[in-house]
Enzyme design. Structure first.
Site: not given
Length: 448
Positions: A40, A243, A260, A271, A354, A358, A365, A394, A398, A415, A417
């Site tokens: 609950d 991620h 990040d 971000d 990547h 964005h 996003h 960004e 890697y 990275r 950003e």
């Protein structure tokens, strides 16, 4: 702080104007349902972004209905006042107070929705609704339509079309007004402070989740309601996992830390990504790659001006990154060829996989097409940047261990950003409160 309903009233008016221009109809936008976590206990509630964009209303069990006809109306259906439930769950506006506070033409209890909707849909030319997002709501809409169709012999017509209302709202949300930009600036300040706090506190021996706790502390301490997304706190080889979520890995002397993370403030996201050495001092190879990524970000930011395409910044960053990969030997010139060869064949994707940005807004996003409408020749060019858009910048590198990859660069993930607001003359970075230059980062970490 007092609530300002004006921006939300204006947005409803803009959507109603678009609907009238297309022939009129009825828009139905529900908020998000509550979701049970276990037994609950619910997950922390977060309203639907489309619904909030039009209402400013944060309670669950609510629907906004906009009627675009001879007389346009905005109607809120929400939970009724219930003093007993308020003892357990907190304050409820109820329809009467919600109508006044949020500027609706009318407000009713959510229990009246099924009874009211067939009459509101009767003779409406179209329904503006996002089908396919909620099976329960879709079934409810079908029942309302059946109720209207049952009146056909009385001369009542059911709506003849269903229009995806999110298409209209996406284009509205893509362009931020001054109210939204102000919120995003404040979110950027809070997030920058959190990153600075993490840099000052970081040292070998700490664990990733301990740094995450410092971020969350700073977010909440400064008024943010939530993180905008699951914070990435990655040290050593984990920094090469795009991620990765903060785990229990230990920060080690000589390793980098990639964070990040951004807060959400009054439903608007920030971000930010920064990469820094756990011991406060970049090694030679770390600094070498870091300077390449920073130069790539600067090149991308220079392309964020009105009239440029969304992908121009990415292309500029790729060019700098690819040249850096050749210069450092990450890519073997004898094997991959020239810079142009590397870009055309995509060899750079071994270390940068990547896009450079964005859209950013109520969602990290955020909504909005990335391409303009089709041109006369059928092509769909990348979207032209215009004032009011907000996007992230960004780039990264890697480096996983592998054959032919110089060992001194292994397990280095970097990275950088920031959030960029497109202005009339260029762009404004909203997240400059945390350093990104090597010397400035090292100086900040010495303060810790």
């Amino acid at each position: 702080m007092s609530f300002n309903a004006t921006p939300f009233i204006e947005r409803r008016a803009r959507l109603l104007a678009s609907m009238r221009k297309a022939g009129g109809g009825v828009a139905i936008i529900p908020t998000a349902p509550e979701v049970m976590r276990n037994r609950d206990a619910d997950y922390p509630y977060r309203h639907d972004s489309y619904f909030y964009y039009l209402t400013g209303f944060t309670e669950p069990e609510a629907v906004v209905v906009l009627v675009a006809g001879k007389e346009s109306r905005s109607i809120l259906f929400c939970r009724d006042k219930n003093l007993e439930r308020e003892i357990w769950d907190g304050y409820r506006f109820g329809p009467q107070a919600a109508q006044q506070q949020f500027g609706f033409d009318a407000a009713h209890a959510i229990d009246e929705l099924d009874k009211s909707m067939p009459a509101l849909l009767a003779d409406a030319p179209a329904i503006y609704y996002a089908l396919g997002h909620d099976d329960k709501r879709d079934a409810q809409l079908q029942r309302w339509l059946q109720g209207v169709r049952a009146l056909a012999r009385s001369g009542v017509a059911a709506p003849g079309a269903v229009v995806d209302v999110s298409v209209l709202l996406d284009d509205m949300r893509l362009f931020k007004d001054s109210f939204e930009i102000d919120l995003m600036k404040r979110a950027g300040v809070i997030s920058a402070e959190a990153h600075c706090r993490a840099m000052r506190i970081a040292r070998p021996g700490l664990l990733e989740y301990q740094l995450e706790a410092e971020l969350l502390h700073e977010f909440r301490r400064n008024g943010s309601q939530y993180p905008a997304y699951g914070s990435i706190v990655a040290t050593g080889a984990n920094s090469c996992v795009l991620h990765y979520r903060a785990g229990d890995a230990e920060l080690k002397d000589g390793d980098l830390v990639l964070i990040d993370a951004g807060c959400e403030l009054d439903s608007y996201a920030s971000d930010i990504t920064r990469t820094f050495p756990a011991n406060g001092k970049f090694s030679g190879p770390q600094k070498e790659l870091y300077e390449i990524v920073l130069a790539a970000q600067n090149a991308a930011v220079a392309e964020i001006v009105p009239g440029k395409r969304f992908m121009d910044g990415h292309d500029a960053a790729v060019r700098v990154l690819a040249q850096g990969m050749l210069d450092t030997g990450l890519l073997d010139k004898n094997r991959v060829g020239s810079l142009q060869d590397v870009i055309e064949k995509g060899d750079y994707r071994q270390f940068y996989m990547h896009r450079t940005g964005h859209w950013l807004g109520m969602d990290v996003h955020d909504v909005g097409d990335y391409r303009d409408p089709p041109a006369a020749d059928g092509s769909k060019p990348w979207r032209t940047l215009q004032p009011g858009m907000v996007l992230t910048v960004e780039p990264g590198i890697y480096v996983r261990p592998g054959e032919g990859v110089p060992e001194k660069y292994w397990n280095i993930g970097i990275r950088i950003e920031d959030d960029a607001h497109v202005t009339a003359t260029g762009c404004e970075l909203l997240t400059t409160g945390v350093p990104s230059k090597v010397d400035d980062i090292e100086a900040l970490m010495r303060q810790g």
